[in-house]
Design a protein around this motif. Structure first.
Motif, PDB file in Angstrom:
ATOM      1  N   ALA A  44       0.843  -1.200   0.000  1.00  0.00           N
ATOM      2  CA  ALA A  44       0.000   0.000   0.000  1.00  0.00           C
ATOM      3  C   ALA A  44       0.873   1.244   0.000  1.00  0.00           C
ATOM      4  N   ASN A  45       0.575   2.143  -0.917  1.00  0.00           N
ATOM      5  CA  ASN A  45       1.389   3.343  -1.042  1.00  0.00           C
ATOM      6  C   ASN A  45       0.571   4.398  -1.767  1.00  0.00           C
ATOM      7  N   ASN A  46       0.156   5.442  -1.035  1.00  0.00           N
ATOM      8  CA  ASN A  46      -0.512   6.596  -1.625  1.00  0.00           C
ATOM      9  C   ASN A  46      -0.175   7.794  -0.741  1.00  0.00           C
ATOM     10  N   PRO A  47      -0.617   8.984  -1.063  1.00  0.00           N
ATOM     11  CA  PRO A  47      -0.196  10.141  -0.269  1.00  0.00           C
ATOM     12  C   PRO A  47      -0.511  10.045   1.229  1.00  0.00           C
ATOM     13  N   THR A  48      -1.600   9.388   1.610  1.00  0.00           N
ATOM     14  CA  THR A  48      -1.930   9.323   3.038  1.00  0.00           C
ATOM     15  C   THR A  48      -1.609   7.973   3.679  1.00  0.00           C
ATOM     16  N   LEU A  49      -1.074   7.042   2.905  1.00  0.00           N
ATOM     17  CA  LEU A  49      -0.663   5.739   3.439  1.00  0.00           C
ATOM     18  C   LEU A  49       0.696   5.410   2.843  1.00  0.00           C
ATOM     19  N   ILE A  50       1.735   5.559   3.654  1.00  0.00           N
ATOM     20  CA  ILE A  50       3.081   5.377   3.111  1.00  0.00           C
ATOM     21  C   ILE A  50       3.493   3.908   3.149  1.00  0.00           C
ATOM     22  N   LEU A 104       9.733  14.790   4.272  1.00  0.00           N
ATOM     23  CA  LEU A 104      11.084  15.203   3.912  1.00  0.00           C
ATOM     24  C   LEU A 104      11.844  14.105   3.163  1.00  0.00           C
ATOM     25  N   ALA A 105      11.504  12.837   3.441  1.00  0.00           N
ATOM     26  CA  ALA A 105      12.147  11.713   2.754  1.00  0.00           C
ATOM     27  C   ALA A 105      11.489  11.415   1.409  1.00  0.00           C
ATOM     28  N   GLY A 106      10.425  12.142   1.068  1.00  0.00           N
ATOM     29  CA  GLY A 106       9.738  11.924  -0.203  1.00  0.00           C
ATOM     30  C   GLY A 106       8.805  10.731  -0.203  1.00  0.00           C
ATOM     31  N   LEU A 107       8.418  10.235   0.981  1.00  0.00           N
ATOM     32  CA  LEU A 107       7.523   9.078   1.070  1.00  0.00           C
ATOM     33  C   LEU A 107       6.056   9.460   0.950  1.00  0.00           C
ATOM     34  N   THR A 108       5.731  10.733   1.160  1.00  0.00           N
ATOM     35  CA  THR A 108       4.362  11.224   1.027  1.00  0.00           C
ATOM     36  C   THR A 108       4.398  12.632   0.452  1.00  0.00           C
ATOM     37  N   SER A 109       3.358  12.982  -0.280  1.00  0.00           N
ATOM     38  CA  SER A 109       3.262  14.341  -0.815  1.00  0.00           C
ATOM     39  C   SER A 109       2.435  15.248   0.091  1.00  0.00           C
TER      40      SER A 109
END
Length: 184
Positions: A44-50, A104-109
Motif C-alpha cells: 500500500a502506497n498513496n499520499p496518506t498511506l506510506i 522530507l524523505a519523499g515518502l508522502t506528498s
C-alpha cells in the motif's frame, strides 16, 4: 510488483475433553496460528498511506476452557479464554514528527502542515485479549419453541494502548423460533 514475505510456521491445535458426569463436558483447548502480511499491507502506497517496510508475520497463541451442561433439551455453556497476538499488523496514524520525516524523505506528498492524516502499516509487538463466553440453547413446549442466547465479554490490551478501542468489550445475540407444525 508485490514484495514477498517468506516465513514458515506450524499452527498446532490441541484439545482435551472430559465428561465428569452425565450431560457435562469440560474442554481445554490450546491453539497457535499464523498470518503473513497480505499484499495490500505490504505494498500500500498513496499520499496518506506510506509504504511499509519490515512487516513480519502475525502469530497468536490461545488457550480456552469450556464447561457445557446438557439437561434434557437445554444446553448451558460457559468458557474463559486468553489469546496473545505477537506481531499484529495495524494501520497506525503517524505522529507529527514521523509525518514530517516521511514528507522530507519523499515518502508522502502530504505537507507537514496539512490537515490530512498520514498512516503506515506497522507491526505491534503484543496484543492480548482475555474474556468469557456464555450461551444457552433450549426448547420448550414439546420442543416447538426454540430459544437461544449468547454473550461474549472481552478486554484487549496492547503495547501501545491500555485498552484497544477498536475491540468490542461485549457482544451477543438472542433468538427465538417456533415450529408451527405440519408443512409450516
Amino acid at each position: 510488483t508485490a514484495r514477498c514475505v517468506r516465513a514458515s510456521a506450524t499452527a498446532p491445535r490441541l484439545a482435551a475433553a472430559v465428561r465428569p458426569w452425565p450431560g457435562a463436558t469440560t474442554k481445554l483447548i490450546y491453539a497457535r496460528a499464523f498470518r503473513a502480511p497480505n499484499p495490500y499491507e505490504v505494498d500500500a502506497n498513496n499520499p496518506t498511506l506510506i509504504l511499509s517496510h519490515g512487516l513480519t508475520p502475525e502469530r497468536s497463541r490461545s488457550v480456552e476452557a469450556i464447561f457445557e451442561q446438557r439437561i434434557d433439551a437445554h444446553r448451558f455453556i460457559f468458557g474463559a479464554f486468553r489469546t496473545e497476538y505477537l506481531g499484529i499488523i495495524n494501520r497506525m496514524l503517524l505522529t507529527a514528527e514521523d509525518a514530517r520525516a516521511a514528507y522530507l524523505a519523499g515518502l508522502t506528498s502530504v505537507p507537514p502542515d496539512a490537515t490530512a492524516p498520514v498512516y503506515q502499516f506497522r507491526t505491534d509487538d503484543y496484543v492480548e485479549t482475555r474474556g468469557f463466553n456464555a450461551a444457552y440453547d433450549g426448547a420448550l413446549l414439546d420442543q416447538r419453541l426454540h430459544l437461544g442466547a449468547s454473550l461474549t465479554g472481552t478486554i484487549a490490551r496492547s503495547d501501545h494502548y491500555e485498552r484497544v478501542l477498536a475491540a468490542p468489550h461485549a457482544f451477543g445475540n438472542a433468538r427465538v423460533a417456533y415450529d408451527l407444525g405440519g408443512k409450516l
